[in-house]
Design an enzyme around this catalytic site. Sequence first.
Site, short mmCIF file in Angstrom:
data_model
loop_
_atom_site.label_atom_id
_atom_site.label_comp_id
_atom_site.label_asym_id
_atom_site.label_seq_id
_atom_site.Cartn_x
_atom_site.Cartn_y
_atom_site.Cartn_z
N PHE A 1 0.82 -1.19 0.00
CA PHE A 1 0.00 0.00 0.00
C PHE A 1 0.87 1.26 0.00
CE2 PHE A 1 -2.22 -3.25 2.47
CZ PHE A 1 -3.52 -3.20 1.99
N ASP A 2 0.41 2.28 -0.69
CA ASP A 2 0.90 3.63 -0.46
C ASP A 2 0.26 4.14 0.83
OD1 ASP A 2 2.02 6.19 -0.86
OD2 ASP A 2 0.22 6.85 -1.95
N GLY A 3 0.76 5.27 1.35
CA GLY A 3 0.23 5.78 2.61
C GLY A 3 -0.84 6.85 2.44
N LYS B 1 9.33 3.90 -6.29
CA LYS B 1 8.96 2.76 -5.45
C LYS B 1 9.10 1.40 -6.13
CE LYS B 1 5.32 5.49 -3.20
NZ LYS B 1 3.88 5.57 -2.90
N ASP C 1 -2.10 6.07 -5.33
CA ASP C 1 -2.95 7.08 -5.96
C ASP C 1 -2.21 7.90 -7.00
OD1 ASP C 1 -2.57 10.05 -4.07
OD2 ASP C 1 -1.43 8.21 -3.75
#
Length: 457
Positions: free
Chosen positions: A316-318, A415, A430
């Site tokens: 997951f991204d934050g 990433k 996102d």
Amino acid sequence: MSNKEELVDELKALNLHHNQRLKIMEKAVKGVVPHEEACVKLFNCPVHQWMENRKPLLNKIYGSENIKALEAYHVKWHEQSDKVCEMLSSKSGESGGLLGNMFSKKTEISEGELDKAMSYMIVLKELTDTIDSNFKRMIKRANAIQNDMFQEKRSTVYDLKDKLVIALSSRALFDLEKENRIFDEEGPEAYYDYQLKNEETPLEVGTAFQFVKNLLAINKSFDDKLIEVIILSHNNAATGLRIGRSIEHYQLEIEWSGWTSGTSVARYMDAFKVDLFLSAHPEDIQDAINANVAVATILPYKPRTDIESDMVKIAFDGDAVIFGDESEKIYQERGLEAFLAHERENAKNPLSKGPFFKFLKVISDIQNRFPMEKSPIRTALVTTRSFSTHERVLRTLDAWGVRIDEAFFQGGVQKYEVIKTFGADIFFDDQDTHLQYTTQDTPSAKVPYRYQSLIDE
């Protein structure tokens, strides 16, 4: 007293049995008690008898595979106990006990025999600890589940509220790009005709296939399934026949579907208690996230089908994914320095909950049903936040009581290499700037902003 309370009390009492039996065995080895007092055969063991009588309920609570493993450990415990008892029986003399004979010098005991006895007791202690930890997990699980699990008369209606429910479009599960081009270029009639003519031809796997397959495999550990996958599609039921044939071909345990013949599927999210929705249809995606469902646009990716795994890996991204988008808004409007200052000032204040908070929480609850080292799900947080802002993130996760197995604070670095090394079955972000690279090696999905989001796309 309810059946649930009775079961928990029985589990607590039985949890003490083998610890107490081990202490008696140790006393027998030392000659403190007669060896006959220490030795109990498997079929005379109250734990064995109780588990046989309670097996259907225990399978529902703890999972049939876990119960089988516990039974195997229990059999090994008694096999090891029998070895100690046999040695005690053959070596016991007037003073009783293997060590008692050695110290009294009435019976000669070889060093090899003594080492063997001690090794038996070490293994017995390890098996006792394993049985003990299993009973503690059963107690924890029994306390956590709903009371109606223990009621003899249960509704025949299948309740989804305690499941992890993944809904996805057929294009998320299978590669339907060719078919979609036919729809766009030749119209729905040509598309439907093509699907019906190729009904028996299995579709190629799509971006979310491995993610779904590995998730469903978790159900094998439980009689009462934890995870349900639902196909929600704009197709009509007739063209859904090919989707159904493909699901059977790949032996996926998917029993739920909805076919809306071109109308929005987002309105059915609440009816199916959906925790995560994956689709390639923009309108459904936007409608679903506005309804506070964790949702993402599945991106094109050609998955490998030669990789088998017994673990689901989710990255997951934050900000704007797990967490809210307030901090991201500060960064976009006022720059990096203002963002860093804001995060330091609010280090002890939890971040707001993002669209994927609930999904992460459900995942974390499933992880807690397994020993940490045996969890079938592994999660990673991969964020462009720098290490200087990590305190607020970690405090937030702790305040929420959710688990993240790995966390990477990239400080603005791309990433994709970390995501690839982690081996994610799916990655949620996102930002297109990251997703355009991760899709080369990793199944990825874009998390949209709500209409009321502070961030402009």
